[in-house]
Motif scaffolding. Structure first.
Motif, PDB file in Angstrom:
ATOM      1  N   PRO A   6      60.740  19.808  70.586  1.00  5.32           N
ATOM      2  CA  PRO A   6      62.303  20.517  70.246  1.00  5.32           C
ATOM      3  C   PRO A   6      63.072  20.904  71.677  1.00  5.32           C
ATOM      4  O   PRO A   6      62.399  20.986  72.698  1.00  5.32           O
ATOM      5  CB  PRO A   6      62.145  21.992  69.801  1.00  5.32           C
ATOM      6  N   LEU A   7      64.064  20.823  72.020  1.00  5.99           N
ATOM      7  CA  LEU A   7      65.243  21.247  73.555  1.00  5.99           C
ATOM      8  C   LEU A   7      64.291  22.101  74.580  1.00  5.99           C
ATOM      9  O   LEU A   7      63.918  23.517  73.624  1.00  5.99           O
ATOM     10  CB  LEU A   7      66.409  21.085  73.387  1.00  5.99           C
ATOM     11  N   GLY A   8      64.052  21.828  75.400  1.00  6.37           N
ATOM     12  CA  GLY A   8      62.943  23.082  76.669  1.00  6.37           C
ATOM     13  C   GLY A   8      61.906  23.135  76.300  1.00  6.37           C
ATOM     14  O   GLY A   8      60.361  23.869  77.154  1.00  6.37           O
ATOM     15  N   GLU A  28      54.761  12.510  76.187  1.00  2.28           N
ATOM     16  CA  GLU A  28      54.213  12.429  74.861  1.00  2.28           C
ATOM     17  C   GLU A  28      52.908  13.819  74.617  1.00  2.28           C
ATOM     18  O   GLU A  28      52.163  13.774  74.601  1.00  2.28           O
ATOM     19  CB  GLU A  28      53.443  11.474  75.016  1.00  2.28           C
ATOM     20  N   TRP A  29      53.540  14.534  73.213  1.00  2.18           N
ATOM     21  CA  TRP A  29      52.655  15.245  73.291  1.00  2.18           C
ATOM     22  C   TRP A  29      53.075  16.416  71.544  1.00  2.18           C
ATOM     23  O   TRP A  29      53.893  15.806  71.371  1.00  2.18           O
ATOM     24  CB  TRP A  29      53.280  16.587  74.424  1.00  2.18           C
ATOM     25  N   HIS A  30      51.970  16.541  70.958  1.00  2.00           N
ATOM     26  CA  HIS A  30      52.513  17.214  70.432  1.00  2.00           C
ATOM     27  C   HIS A  30      51.558  18.418  69.440  1.00  2.00           C
ATOM     28  O   HIS A  30      50.244  18.575  70.192  1.00  2.00           O
ATOM     29  CB  HIS A  30      53.005  16.455  68.718  1.00  2.00           C
ATOM     30  N   ASN A  31      52.105  20.027  68.903  1.00  2.00           N
ATOM     31  CA  ASN A  31      51.348  20.741  68.930  1.00  2.00           C
ATOM     32  C   ASN A  31      51.749  20.971  67.136  1.00  2.00           C
ATOM     33  O   ASN A  31      52.546  21.468  66.667  1.00  2.00           O
ATOM     34  CB  ASN A  31      51.877  22.376  69.487  1.00  2.00           C
ATOM     35  N   PHE A  32      50.590  21.739  66.555  1.00  2.00           N
ATOM     36  CA  PHE A  32      50.166  21.432  64.534  1.00  2.00           C
ATOM     37  C   PHE A  32      49.461  23.358  64.823  1.00  2.00           C
ATOM     38  O   PHE A  32      48.073  23.151  65.583  1.00  2.00           O
ATOM     39  CB  PHE A  32      49.326  20.585  64.763  1.00  2.00           C
ATOM     40  N   GLN A  55      51.577  10.649  67.984  1.00  2.00           N
ATOM     41  CA  GLN A  55      53.067  11.131  67.161  1.00  2.00           C
ATOM     42  C   GLN A  55      53.331  12.027  65.734  1.00  2.00           C
ATOM     43  O   GLN A  55      51.881  13.187  66.131  1.00  2.00           O
ATOM     44  CB  GLN A  55      52.207   9.518  65.592  1.00  2.00           C
ATOM     45  N   HIS A  56      54.099  13.151  65.886  1.00  2.00           N
ATOM     46  CA  HIS A  56      54.780  13.887  66.259  1.00  2.00           C
ATOM     47  C   HIS A  56      55.165  13.445  64.586  1.00  2.00           C
ATOM     48  O   HIS A  56      55.672  15.230  63.883  1.00  2.00           O
ATOM     49  CB  HIS A  56      55.687  14.928  66.862  1.00  2.00           C
ATOM     50  N   ILE A  57      55.634  12.850  63.544  1.00  2.00           N
ATOM     51  CA  ILE A  57      56.200  12.854  62.488  1.00  2.00           C
ATOM     52  C   ILE A  57      55.223  13.257  61.197  1.00  2.00           C
ATOM     53  O   ILE A  57      55.597  13.962  60.327  1.00  2.00           O
ATOM     54  CB  ILE A  57      56.374  12.020  62.076  1.00  2.00           C
ATOM     55  N   TYR A  58      53.998  13.922  61.630  1.00  2.00           N
ATOM     56  CA  TYR A  58      53.226  13.844  60.572  1.00  2.00           C
ATOM     57  C   TYR A  58      52.923  14.913  60.035  1.00  2.00           C
ATOM     58  O   TYR A  58      51.930  16.084  60.386  1.00  2.00           O
ATOM     59  CB  TYR A  58      52.099  13.137  60.629  1.00  2.00           C
ATOM     60  N   ASP A  59      54.325  16.520  60.520  1.00  2.00           N
ATOM     61  CA  ASP A  59      53.755  17.926  60.609  1.00  2.00           C
ATOM     62  C   ASP A  59      53.288  18.433  59.282  1.00  2.00           C
ATOM     63  O   ASP A  59      53.082  19.533  58.770  1.00  2.00           O
ATOM     64  CB  ASP A  59      55.228  18.089  60.768  1.00  2.00           C
ATOM     65  N   ARG A  60      53.519  17.667  58.124  1.00  2.00           N
ATOM     66  CA  ARG A  60      53.224  17.964  56.895  1.00  2.00           C
ATOM     67  C   ARG A  60      51.007  18.330  56.821  1.00  2.00           C
ATOM     68  O   ARG A  60      50.784  18.816  55.722  1.00  2.00           O
ATOM     69  CB  ARG A  60      53.694  17.521  55.474  1.00  2.00           C
ATOM     70  N   ILE A  61      50.308  17.607  57.246  1.00  2.00           N
ATOM     71  CA  ILE A  61      49.197  17.330  57.678  1.00  2.00           C
ATOM     72  C   ILE A  61      48.392  17.746  58.341  1.00  2.00           C
ATOM     73  O   ILE A  61      46.898  17.638  57.809  1.00  2.00           O
ATOM     74  CB  ILE A  61      49.055  15.888  57.224  1.00  2.00           C
ATOM     75  N   GLY A  62      48.699  18.525  59.610  1.00  2.00           N
ATOM     76  CA  GLY A  62      48.451  18.943  59.764  1.00  2.00           C
ATOM     77  C   GLY A  62      46.864  18.229  60.763  1.00  2.00           C
ATOM     78  O   GLY A  62      47.216  17.244  61.705  1.00  2.00           O
ATOM     79  N   CYS A  63      46.254  19.183  61.721  1.00  2.00           N
ATOM     80  CA  CYS A  63      45.221  18.873  62.815  1.00  2.00           C
ATOM     81  C   CYS A  63      43.920  17.639  62.074  1.00  2.00           C
ATOM     82  O   CYS A  63      43.721  16.902  62.810  1.00  2.00           O
ATOM     83  CB  CYS A  63      44.947  20.404  63.568  1.00  2.00           C
ATOM     84  N   ALA A  64      43.732  17.661  60.960  1.00  2.00           N
ATOM     85  CA  ALA A  64      42.638  17.031  60.340  1.00  2.00           C
ATOM     86  C   ALA A  64      43.322  16.156  60.724  1.00  2.00           C
ATOM     87  O   ALA A  64      42.160  14.848  60.601  1.00  2.00           O
ATOM     88  CB  ALA A  64      42.086  17.761  59.927  1.00  2.00           C
ATOM     89  N   TYR A  65      44.293  15.535  60.586  1.00  2.00           N
ATOM     90  CA  TYR A  65      44.876  14.088  60.123  1.00  2.00           C
ATOM     91  C   TYR A  65      45.294  13.963  61.686  1.00  2.00           C
ATOM     92  O   TYR A  65      46.115  12.012  61.825  1.00  2.00           O
ATOM     93  CB  TYR A  65      46.299  14.110  59.640  1.00  2.00           C
ATOM     94  N   ARG A 163      45.300   7.237  76.972  1.00  2.00           N
ATOM     95  CA  ARG A 163      45.572   8.709  75.906  1.00  2.00           C
ATOM     96  C   ARG A 163      47.016   7.957  76.206  1.00  2.00           C
ATOM     97  O   ARG A 163      47.461   7.083  76.280  1.00  2.00           O
ATOM     98  CB  ARG A 163      45.914   9.515  77.501  1.00  2.00           C
ATOM     99  N   GLY A 164      47.337   8.577  74.522  1.00  2.00           N
ATOM    100  CA  GLY A 164      48.828   8.604  74.449  1.00  2.00           C
ATOM    101  C   GLY A 164      49.521   9.574  73.436  1.00  2.00           C
ATOM    102  O   GLY A 164      49.415  10.548  73.812  1.00  2.00           O
ATOM    103  N   GLY A 165      50.961   9.396  73.269  1.00  2.00           N
ATOM    104  CA  GLY A 165      52.111  10.650  72.335  1.00  2.00           C
ATOM    105  C   GLY A 165      52.348  10.556  72.559  1.00  2.00           C
ATOM    106  O   GLY A 165      53.655   9.105  72.813  1.00  2.00           O
ATOM    107  N   SER A 166      53.710  11.035  71.801  1.00  2.00           N
ATOM    108  CA  SER A 166      55.385  11.004  71.142  1.00  2.00           C
ATOM    109  C   SER A 166      55.779  12.912  71.549  1.00  2.00           C
ATOM    110  O   SER A 166      54.578  13.711  70.835  1.00  2.00           O
ATOM    111  CB  SER A 166      55.278  10.774  69.514  1.00  2.00           C
ATOM    112  N   SER A 167      56.499  12.861  72.242  1.00  2.00           N
ATOM    113  CA  SER A 167      56.815  14.538  72.634  1.00  2.00           C
ATOM    114  C   SER A 167      56.917  14.704  71.053  1.00  2.00           C
ATOM    115  O   SER A 167      57.962  13.925  70.424  1.00  2.00           O
ATOM    116  CB  SER A 167      58.257  14.473  73.274  1.00  2.00           C
ATOM    117  N   GLY A 168      57.034  16.123  71.164  1.00  2.00           N
ATOM    118  CA  GLY A 168      57.554  17.045  69.909  1.00  2.00           C
ATOM    119  C   GLY A 168      56.767  17.853  69.613  1.00  2.00           C
ATOM    120  O   GLY A 168      55.437  17.881  69.812  1.00  2.00           O
ATOM    121  N   THR A 169      57.124  18.854  68.689  1.00  2.00           N
ATOM    122  CA  THR A 169      56.200  20.258  67.905  1.00  2.00           C
ATOM    123  C   THR A 169      56.163  19.442  66.314  1.00  2.00           C
ATOM    124  O   THR A 169      56.534  19.135  65.644  1.00  2.00           O
ATOM    125  CB  THR A 169      56.738  21.158  67.603  1.00  2.00           C
TER     126      THR A 169
END
Length: 206
Positions: A6-8, A28-32, A55-65, A163-169
């Motif tokens: 998100p912004l900021g 490119e990062w994500h946090n669950f 990738q940060h679109i799978y926010d409902r399945i958490g860290c294990a996935y 390494r890879g990634g996509s910005s988001g939380t």
């Protein structure tokens, strides 16, 4: 203009510069965040497939996935490891498939069509919790006489090399959501929190 999603929500790291005084913006990062674990992954923005690895679109399945690993409860360690599969991408009967997360309006996710492949890890170095907390920096906001410190356990579940990634939380939890530690450098988040030394791919405990 790389203002964060998100912004900021900005992340900076020295993990790939080789210089503790030279920070690179990690776009490119994500946090669950889960009920009993959390994971943070930062991906080298100069490498291919960065958005796919973080990738940060799978926010409902958490860290294990999103950041599968070999972490053990109550263990602090930094490990080298191979790259994981892209979150949401799996192979079944020789076919490469993409999981589509259902909308929240459909209720709780009770089953998934695959179990994530846990990437191999090696060269694990254990740490005492006292060593880790002593390495955390103290940040003093401007205009404040008292130092403001924040404790952060973070994860970097990407292998040495690509390494890879996509910005988001995102937030979420899943079974077996513990995470393994990975290598890294200093990380500065949103200009308020800094993490020195090992960047952890979990946790609780990477």
């Amino acid at each position: 203009m790389q203002r964060g999603n998100p912004l900021g929500g900005l992340v900076y790291s020295t993990a790939w510069s080789g210089n503790n005084n030279s920070f690179t913006q990690v776009i490119e990062w994500h946090n669950f965040m889960g009920g009993d674990a959390f994971c943070f992954k930062a991906c080298d923005p100069s490498r291919p497939n960065a958005a796919s690895f973080c990738q940060h679109i799978y926010d409902r399945i958490g860290c294990a996935y999103n950041a599968p690993n070999n972490a053990q409860n109550g263990t602090f360690e930094a490990c080298a490891g191979e790259n994981q599969d892209f979150p949401g991408i799996y192979t079944l009967n020789g076919a490469v498939l993409t999981y589509t997360q259902p909308p929240e309006a459909l209720g709780v996710i009770t089953a998934l069509p695959y179990e994530p492949r846990v990437p191999a890890s090696s060269d694990c170095v254990p740490f005492e919790s006292t060593e880790l907390f002593a390495a955390l920096a103290t940040v003093t906001p401007s205009g404040s006489a008292a130092p403001a410190s924040q404790t952060l356990s973070a994860s970097g579940s990407s292998a040495a090399g690509t390494r890879g990634g996509s910005s988001g939380t995102g937030t979420g939890s899943a079974p077996n959501a513990n995470q393994t530690a990975d290598n890294g450098g200093n990380i500065l988040m949103s200009g308020l929190v800094s993490l020195t030394g090992v960047m952890f791919s979990a946790l609780f405990l990477s």
